[in-house]
Motif scaffolding. Structure first.
Motif, mmCIF file in Angstrom:
data_model
loop_
_atom_site.group_PDB
_atom_site.id
_atom_site.type_symbol
_atom_site.label_atom_id
_atom_site.label_comp_id
_atom_site.label_asym_id
_atom_site.label_seq_id
_atom_site.Cartn_x
_atom_site.Cartn_y
_atom_site.Cartn_z
ATOM 1 N N VAL A 349 0.871 -1.227 -0.095
ATOM 2 C CA VAL A 349 -0.059 0.017 -0.023
ATOM 3 C C VAL A 349 0.786 1.182 0.021
ATOM 4 N N GLN A 350 1.822 1.143 0.696
ATOM 5 C CA GLN A 350 2.690 2.432 0.814
ATOM 6 C C GLN A 350 3.557 2.578 -0.238
ATOM 7 N N GLN A 351 3.847 1.620 -1.024
ATOM 8 C CA GLN A 351 4.877 1.629 -2.276
ATOM 9 C C GLN A 351 4.024 1.772 -3.593
ATOM 10 N N ILE A 352 2.727 1.627 -3.576
ATOM 11 C CA ILE A 352 1.994 1.944 -4.783
ATOM 12 C C ILE A 352 0.999 2.942 -4.578
ATOM 13 N N SER A 353 0.858 3.952 -4.998
ATOM 14 C CA SER A 353 -0.090 5.177 -5.044
ATOM 15 C C SER A 353 -1.129 4.649 -5.657
ATOM 16 N N ASP A 354 -1.186 4.027 -6.974
ATOM 17 C CA ASP A 354 -2.113 3.628 -7.754
ATOM 18 C C ASP A 354 -3.311 2.638 -6.864
ATOM 19 N N ASN A 355 -4.379 3.040 -6.698
ATOM 20 C CA ASN A 355 -5.285 2.063 -5.962
ATOM 21 C C ASN A 355 -5.392 0.792 -6.825
ATOM 22 N N LYS A 356 -5.608 0.939 -8.078
ATOM 23 C CA LYS A 356 -6.000 -0.272 -8.822
ATOM 24 C C LYS A 356 -4.964 -1.299 -8.966
ATOM 25 N N HIS A 357 -3.477 -0.841 -9.080
ATOM 26 C CA HIS A 357 -2.299 -1.524 -9.080
ATOM 27 C C HIS A 357 -2.097 -2.032 -7.613
ATOM 28 N N ALA A 358 -2.258 -1.322 -6.712
ATOM 29 C CA ALA A 358 -2.087 -1.894 -5.356
ATOM 30 C C ALA A 358 -3.177 -2.824 -5.101
ATOM 31 N N ARG A 359 -4.261 -2.925 -5.338
ATOM 32 C CA ARG A 359 -5.266 -4.200 -4.900
ATOM 33 C C ARG A 359 -4.794 -5.032 -5.808
ATOM 34 N N ALA A 360 -4.447 -5.018 -6.981
ATOM 35 C CA ALA A 360 -3.930 -6.309 -7.783
ATOM 36 C C ALA A 360 -2.794 -6.880 -7.020
ATOM 37 N N ARG A 361 -1.970 -6.231 -6.390
ATOM 38 C CA ARG A 361 -1.069 -6.902 -5.741
ATOM 39 C C ARG A 361 -1.447 -7.530 -4.241
ATOM 40 N N LEU A 362 -2.408 -6.851 -3.730
ATOM 41 C CA LEU A 362 -2.761 -7.025 -2.387
ATOM 42 C C LEU A 362 -3.663 -8.357 -2.599
ATOM 43 N N ILE A 363 -4.490 -8.830 -3.383
ATOM 44 C CA ILE A 363 -5.329 -9.705 -3.279
ATOM 45 C C ILE A 363 -4.819 -10.924 -3.564
ATOM 46 N N PRO A 364 -3.890 -11.306 -4.246
ATOM 47 C CA PRO A 364 -3.251 -12.428 -4.384
ATOM 48 C C PRO A 364 -2.135 -12.824 -3.060
ATOM 49 N N ALA A 365 -1.731 -11.865 -2.506
ATOM 50 C CA ALA A 365 -0.950 -11.862 -1.216
ATOM 51 C C ALA A 365 -1.759 -12.285 -0.113
ATOM 52 N N MET A 366 -3.036 -11.992 -0.067
ATOM 53 C CA MET A 366 -3.886 -12.520 1.073
ATOM 54 C C MET A 366 -4.457 -13.858 0.903
ATOM 55 N N ILE A 367 -4.463 -14.425 -0.388
ATOM 56 C CA ILE A 367 -5.142 -15.714 -0.583
ATOM 57 C C ILE A 367 -4.148 -16.935 -0.257
ATOM 58 N N PRO A 368 -4.319 -17.548 0.715
ATOM 59 C CA PRO A 368 -3.460 -18.689 0.840
ATOM 60 C C PRO A 368 -3.061 -19.682 -0.294
ATOM 61 N N PRO A 369 -1.844 -20.211 -0.746
ATOM 62 C CA PRO A 369 -1.466 -20.918 -1.698
ATOM 63 C C PRO A 369 -1.658 -22.366 -1.442
ATOM 64 N N ILE A 370 -2.987 -22.608 -1.149
ATOM 65 C CA ILE A 370 -3.437 -24.123 -1.015
ATOM 66 C C ILE A 370 -4.740 -24.448 -1.507
ATOM 67 N N PRO A 371 -5.142 -25.495 -2.382
ATOM 68 C CA PRO A 371 -6.285 -26.005 -2.657
ATOM 69 C C PRO A 371 -7.702 -25.692 -2.003
ATOM 70 N N LEU A 372 -8.595 -25.264 -2.186
ATOM 71 C CA LEU A 372 -9.830 -24.978 -1.691
ATOM 72 C C LEU A 372 -10.843 -25.445 -2.588
ATOM 73 N N PRO A 373 -12.075 -25.832 -1.925
ATOM 74 C CA PRO A 373 -13.356 -26.224 -2.629
ATOM 75 C C PRO A 373 -13.748 -24.925 -3.246
ATOM 76 N N PRO A 374 -14.518 -24.812 -4.590
ATOM 77 C CA PRO A 374 -14.760 -23.725 -5.182
ATOM 78 C C PRO A 374 -15.719 -22.691 -4.530
ATOM 79 N N GLU A 375 -16.667 -23.360 -3.671
ATOM 80 C CA GLU A 375 -17.220 -22.112 -2.724
ATOM 81 C C GLU A 375 -16.329 -21.488 -1.986
ATOM 82 N N GLN A 376 -15.286 -22.111 -0.913
ATOM 83 C CA GLN A 376 -14.552 -21.461 -0.010
ATOM 84 C C GLN A 376 -13.645 -20.598 -0.957
#
Length: 494
Positions: A349-376
């Motif tokens: 957030v601090q390094q990327i001032s453009d909100n769209k680009h920041a969110r594009a980096r944040l979202i995958p960083a928050m999702i654990p790299p493990i297989p999940l059922p489609p609904e979860q």
């Protein structure tokens, strides 16, 4: 309360609220009481009660969820287009989109919150029906009336008759073009009286700071007014009877609202204009500090900082995350991982001032790299998107860049800073220490700092300080904290 900020993030997610979007064509008025039952994934039923005010084409609304002891939650936008209604309140990130029946008595749609989309039928109800439903709930609270329900589960709520005067008032932040609605309580007599303005924490909140069935600011106002201090409390931007938009506002904006409130008090003959203070809770304390650093003509005579951040924004958030995590684990390796992930997100957030680009980096960083059922997986994706959106709001970005130690060094008026030892959102020890050091380094000679044993972020006597305890605690605001604040103000207001 305001646009979402990290200080009360967990609190805001625990509440429930609704919001707005629409189409346009003549329909019956929507003003009045609406009720519906929401079946959440666990199978539990939640009754929702929405009060819509439709006056001269302007619509406002508030939400009650009696089964969760959540009352008068601000619905910051109410929009109608054609036969479509959309309600939204950013404080708890919930919304409702529905279709209005031709007769104006039913609204069928879906409730969205935390990634879930749940069917909801809202039905117009009479005042008597809503009152009966509320009476059956664990706690009855309504800021629509100054008279307490005398509910045993909220024993501190004031009950009429009051030994002071109460007046509904309006004032303006002329520079921002916003009108505010509030309540001014005045001790008996001609005055002039010392006075304080109450400034709420994160999220768009009403004048009573209503949360989890508690109304802390009503309790505080009642206590201080009984001690001879006039109190102005008002609805935040976008809440209750106040205009404006909390979604784009920061603590810097709220500081101008605080100044407008002080300017209003200076016009009242019952008020001693030389004895005006600001009492800010959490982010409200940040706004109070900013207001005190403005032009001297609008500056307060003293400040009371309640659970206010005193260290840099990223450190507040990291400590908050760790303290809450410690409720579940003391494993050093796990906690180190929690801190590492949190700092990585903040760096994005601090390094990327453009909100769209920041969110594009944040979202995958928050999702654990493990297989999940489609609904979860879909739910995890939605949660990550919501959090990324919150982390790129103006309020969040402002907090990350805020520098309390620097700002406090220029404060010369008397300051009282209070914190609870069980505050998990703004930790007492580092923040109080930083506040005291900054003020004294700047040459302030009237600084009082107190850590109050056993109190949480809302200044309730708590077991652990967890947000999940707030609702079940009967105490709204610790008498110890009330007396500490009252004694200090009375001495400075002589």
């Amino acid at each position: 309360m305001r646009s979402t900020t990290p200080l009360l993030l967990f609190l805001q997610l625990a509440l429930v609220c609704s919001a707005s979007l629409l189409s346009a064509a003549p329909l019956p008025t929507l003003g009045g009481k609406w009720s519906g039952t929401l079946k959440i994934p666990s199978g539990k039923l939640l009754q929702l009660q929405i009060d819509i005010t439709d006056t001269n084409g302007k619509r406002t609304a508030s939400l009650d969820i009696p089964t969760q002891n959540a009352h008068d939650i601000a619905v910051e936008r109410v929009e109608v287009r054609g036969d479509s209604l959309h309600l939204q309140a950013s404080a708890i990130r919930a919304s409702f989109a529905g279709r209005i029946a031709p007769n104006g008595g039913l609204i069928t749609g879906r409730w969205r919150q935390n990634g879930a989309r749940l069917p909801l039928l809202l039905q117009r109800t009479s005042t008597a029906v809503v009152a009966a439903a509320a009476a059956a709930a664990p706690t009855t609270v309504s800021t629509k009336s100054a008279v307490s329900s005398k509910n045993a589960k909220r024993p501190q709520e004031p009950a009429a008759p009051f030994p002071y005067r109460e007046e509904e008032v309006r004032f303006a932040n002329k520079a921002a073009g916003i009108q505010f609605g509030g309540t001014l309580t005045l001790p008996q007599g001609a005055g002039p009286f010392p006075a304080v303005v109450l400034l709420s924490g994160s999220g768009a909140q009403n004048r009573d700071q209503a949360v989890f069935g508690h109304r802390p600011f009503w309790v505080v106002a009642d206590y201080l007014t009984r001690r001879g201090i006039a109190v102005l409390r008002f609805d935040d931007r976008g809440a209750g009877q106040s205009g404006g938009n909390s979604a784009t506002a920061t603590a810097a904006d709220y500081s101008t609202d605080a100044q407008a409130a002080l300017d209003f008090l200076r016009t009242r003959r019952e008020i001693n204009s030389k004895r005006l203070g600001l009492v800010g809770h959490s982010e409200g304390g940040t706004a109070a500090i900013a207001a005190a650093n403005k032009a001297q003509t609008s500056s307060p005579s003293f400040l009371v900082l309640l659970a206010t951040p005193g260290v840099l924004g990223p450190e507040v958030i990291v400590r908050q995350t760790l303290d809450i995590s410690r409720l579940k684990t003391h494993d050093a390796k796990i906690l180190a991982g929690v801190e590492q992930r949190q700092r990585a997100l903040l760096n994005i957030v601090q390094q990327i001032s453009d909100n769209k680009h920041a969110r594009a980096r944040l979202i995958p960083a928050m999702i654990p790299p493990i297989p999940l059922p489609p609904e979860q997986a879909a739910q995890m994706q939605k949660l990550a998107e919501d959090k990324a959106a919150m982390m790129t709001t103006p309020a969040y970005r402002f907090m990350l860049e805020d520098n309390p130690p620097k700002n406090l060094r220029t404060i010369k008026c008397p300051v009282l800073a209070l914190n609870g030892s069980k505050d998990l959102l703004v930790a007492a020890e580092p923040n109080l220490k930083s506040i005291e050091k900054a003020l004294k380094t700047g040459g302030n000679r009237d600084v009082t700092v107190r850590e109050l044993s056993g109190l949480n972020h809302l200044f309730q006597t708590a077991s652990t300080g967890a947000v999940t305890e707030y609702e079940g605690i009967t105490e709204t605001f610790s008498p110890t904290a009330l007396q500490a604040m009252g004694d200090w103000i009375v001495q400075r207001a002589r």
